[in-house]
Write a protein that holds these residues in place. Structure first.
Motif, PDB file in Angstrom:
ATOM      1  N   GLU A  64       9.253   7.838   2.066  1.00  0.00           N
ATOM      2  CA  GLU A  64      10.298   6.821   2.180  1.00  0.00           C
ATOM      3  C   GLU A  64      10.895   6.660   3.575  1.00  0.00           C
ATOM      4  N   ASN A  65      11.007   7.742   4.331  1.00  0.00           N
ATOM      5  CA  ASN A  65      11.712   7.626   5.606  1.00  0.00           C
ATOM      6  C   ASN A  65      10.987   6.714   6.594  1.00  0.00           C
ATOM      7  N   CYS A  66       9.726   6.437   6.377  1.00  0.00           N
ATOM      8  CA  CYS A  66       8.992   5.523   7.269  1.00  0.00           C
ATOM      9  C   CYS A  66       9.438   4.068   7.097  1.00  0.00           C
ATOM     10  N   ILE A  67       9.974   3.735   5.943  1.00  0.00           N
ATOM     11  CA  ILE A  67      10.378   2.345   5.691  1.00  0.00           C
ATOM     12  C   ILE A  67      11.433   1.928   6.708  1.00  0.00           C
ATOM     13  N   ASN A  68      11.184   0.824   7.354  1.00  0.00           N
ATOM     14  CA  ASN A  68      12.036   0.229   8.393  1.00  0.00           C
ATOM     15  C   ASN A  68      12.086   1.047   9.680  1.00  0.00           C
ATOM     16  N   CYS A  69      11.232   2.039   9.814  1.00  0.00           N
ATOM     17  CA  CYS A  69      11.106   2.790  11.067  1.00  0.00           C
ATOM     18  C   CYS A  69       9.741   2.486  11.689  1.00  0.00           C
ATOM     19  N   LYS A  70       8.684   2.859  10.976  1.00  0.00           N
ATOM     20  CA  LYS A  70       7.298   2.569  11.331  1.00  0.00           C
ATOM     21  C   LYS A  70       6.912   3.029  12.741  1.00  0.00           C
ATOM     22  N   HIS A  71       7.172   4.303  13.011  1.00  0.00           N
ATOM     23  CA  HIS A  71       6.655   4.897  14.242  1.00  0.00           C
ATOM     24  C   HIS A  71       5.146   5.024  14.078  1.00  0.00           C
ATOM     25  N   THR A  72       4.402   4.913  15.153  1.00  0.00           N
ATOM     26  CA  THR A  72       2.944   4.974  15.030  1.00  0.00           C
ATOM     27  C   THR A  72       2.322   6.136  15.799  1.00  0.00           C
ATOM     28  N   SER A  73       3.106   7.115  16.171  1.00  0.00           N
ATOM     29  CA  SER A  73       2.551   8.280  16.858  1.00  0.00           C
ATOM     30  C   SER A  73       1.552   9.018  15.968  1.00  0.00           C
ATOM     31  N   CYS A  74       1.705   8.897  14.660  1.00  0.00           N
ATOM     32  CA  CYS A  74       0.772   9.497  13.713  1.00  0.00           C
ATOM     33  C   CYS A  74      -0.611   8.859  13.816  1.00  0.00           C
ATOM     34  N   VAL A  75      -0.636   7.575  14.070  1.00  0.00           N
ATOM     35  CA  VAL A  75      -1.888   6.829  14.184  1.00  0.00           C
ATOM     36  C   VAL A  75      -2.707   7.348  15.364  1.00  0.00           C
ATOM     37  N   GLU A  76      -2.015   7.662  16.431  1.00  0.00           N
ATOM     38  CA  GLU A  76      -2.671   8.104  17.651  1.00  0.00           C
ATOM     39  C   GLU A  76      -3.439   9.418  17.470  1.00  0.00           C
ATOM     40  N   VAL A  77      -2.948  10.295  16.615  1.00  0.00           N
ATOM     41  CA  VAL A  77      -3.576  11.606  16.459  1.00  0.00           C
ATOM     42  C   VAL A  77      -4.557  11.684  15.288  1.00  0.00           C
ATOM     43  N   CYS A  78      -4.627  10.669  14.471  1.00  0.00           N
ATOM     44  CA  CYS A  78      -5.501  10.704  13.301  1.00  0.00           C
ATOM     45  C   CYS A  78      -6.973  10.574  13.716  1.00  0.00           C
ATOM     46  N   PRO A  79      -7.795  11.586  13.436  1.00  0.00           N
ATOM     47  CA  PRO A  79      -9.199  11.529  13.853  1.00  0.00           C
ATOM     48  C   PRO A  79     -10.075  10.605  13.014  1.00  0.00           C
ATOM     49  N   VAL A  80      -9.576  10.161  11.853  1.00  0.00           N
ATOM     50  CA  VAL A  80     -10.400   9.328  10.976  1.00  0.00           C
ATOM     51  C   VAL A  80      -9.805   7.946  10.720  1.00  0.00           C
ATOM     52  N   ASN A  81      -8.739   7.603  11.418  1.00  0.00           N
ATOM     53  CA  ASN A  81      -8.127   6.264  11.291  1.00  0.00           C
ATOM     54  C   ASN A  81      -7.833   5.892   9.840  1.00  0.00           C
ATOM     55  N   PHE A 118      -4.808   5.359   8.556  1.00  0.00           N
ATOM     56  CA  PHE A 118      -3.507   4.702   8.413  1.00  0.00           C
ATOM     57  C   PHE A 118      -3.677   3.192   8.271  1.00  0.00           C
ATOM     58  N   TYR A 119      -2.813   2.616   7.455  1.00  0.00           N
ATOM     59  CA  TYR A 119      -2.811   1.173   7.212  1.00  0.00           C
ATOM     60  C   TYR A 119      -1.389   0.673   7.407  1.00  0.00           C
ATOM     61  N   GLU A 120      -1.270  -0.554   7.899  1.00  0.00           N
ATOM     62  CA  GLU A 120       0.018  -1.071   8.349  1.00  0.00           C
ATOM     63  C   GLU A 120       0.495  -2.272   7.548  1.00  0.00           C
ATOM     64  N   GLY A 121       1.725  -2.165   7.099  1.00  0.00           N
ATOM     65  CA  GLY A 121       2.405  -3.285   6.467  1.00  0.00           C
ATOM     66  C   GLY A 121       3.521  -3.771   7.375  1.00  0.00           C
ATOM     67  N   PRO A 122       4.304  -4.719   6.897  1.00  0.00           N
ATOM     68  CA  PRO A 122       5.367  -5.283   7.730  1.00  0.00           C
ATOM     69  C   PRO A 122       6.387  -4.259   8.217  1.00  0.00           C
ATOM     70  N   ASN A 123       6.758  -3.294   7.375  1.00  0.00           N
ATOM     71  CA  ASN A 123       7.787  -2.334   7.792  1.00  0.00           C
ATOM     72  C   ASN A 123       7.500  -0.909   7.320  1.00  0.00           C
ATOM     73  N   PHE A 124       6.225  -0.581   7.157  1.00  0.00           N
ATOM     74  CA  PHE A 124       5.852   0.723   6.602  1.00  0.00           C
ATOM     75  C   PHE A 124       4.391   0.994   6.919  1.00  0.00           C
ATOM     76  N   LEU A 125       4.041   2.262   7.045  1.00  0.00           N
ATOM     77  CA  LEU A 125       2.650   2.679   7.187  1.00  0.00           C
ATOM     78  C   LEU A 125       2.262   3.476   5.947  1.00  0.00           C
ATOM     79  N   VAL A 126       0.987   3.461   5.610  1.00  0.00           N
ATOM     80  CA  VAL A 126       0.483   4.279   4.505  1.00  0.00           C
ATOM     81  C   VAL A 126      -0.798   4.968   4.939  1.00  0.00           C
ATOM     82  N   ILE A 127      -1.140   6.011   4.197  1.00  0.00           N
ATOM     83  CA  ILE A 127      -2.376   6.751   4.415  1.00  0.00           C
ATOM     84  C   ILE A 127      -3.303   6.484   3.236  1.00  0.00           C
ATOM     85  N   ASN A 128      -4.551   6.156   3.542  1.00  0.00           N
ATOM     86  CA  ASN A 128      -5.542   5.994   2.484  1.00  0.00           C
ATOM     87  C   ASN A 128      -5.967   7.395   2.032  1.00  0.00           C
ATOM     88  N   PRO A 129      -5.662   7.764   0.788  1.00  0.00           N
ATOM     89  CA  PRO A 129      -5.963   9.129   0.333  1.00  0.00           C
ATOM     90  C   PRO A 129      -7.454   9.441   0.267  1.00  0.00           C
TER      91      PRO A 129
END
Length: 107
Positions: A7-24, A26-37
């Motif tokens: 929940e804390n990602c909602i309306n924050c949407k920092h993307t530093s997590c995207v930078e370190v993900c070796p398999v990409n 992460f998926y992006e919505g208007p105000n939130f990021l999610v991880i494809n399990p």
């Protein structure tokens, strides 16, 4: 086991997590990021990279955020993949730590 954006990602949407993900995974919505399990390899790189502590191991997900397992899976099938770092949302600092943000999630 996969990692889950909570929940804390909602309306924050920092993307530093995207930078370190070796398999990409992460998926992006208007105000939130999610991880494809199905794509997450459980490397844990994203957890310390998130400046607001919004990413959890599936096994450590707080009970009141268990619904984010389904939200991450559902929205990662709909939203576009994000592979580059972007600026956080303009009021990200204001929203960090606010509880009850689920009703602000833009799908």
């Amino acid at each position: 086991m996969a990692f889950v954006v909570g929940e804390n990602c909602i309306n924050c949407k920092h993307t530093s997590c995207v930078e370190v993900c070796p398999v990409n995974c992460f998926y992006e919505g208007p105000n939130f990021l999610v991880i494809n399990p199905d794509e997450c390899i459980d490397c844990e790189e994203c957890v310390p990279a998130c400046p607001i502590g919004a990413i959890y191991s599936e096994d450590d997900l707080p009970e009141d955020q268990e619904h984010f397992l389904d939200i991450n899976a559902e929205l990662s099938d709909i939203w576009p993949q994000i592979t580059e770092v972007k600026e956080a949302l303009p009021d990200a600092d204001k929203w960090d730590g606010i509880e009850g943000k689920l009703n602000y999630l833009e799908r």
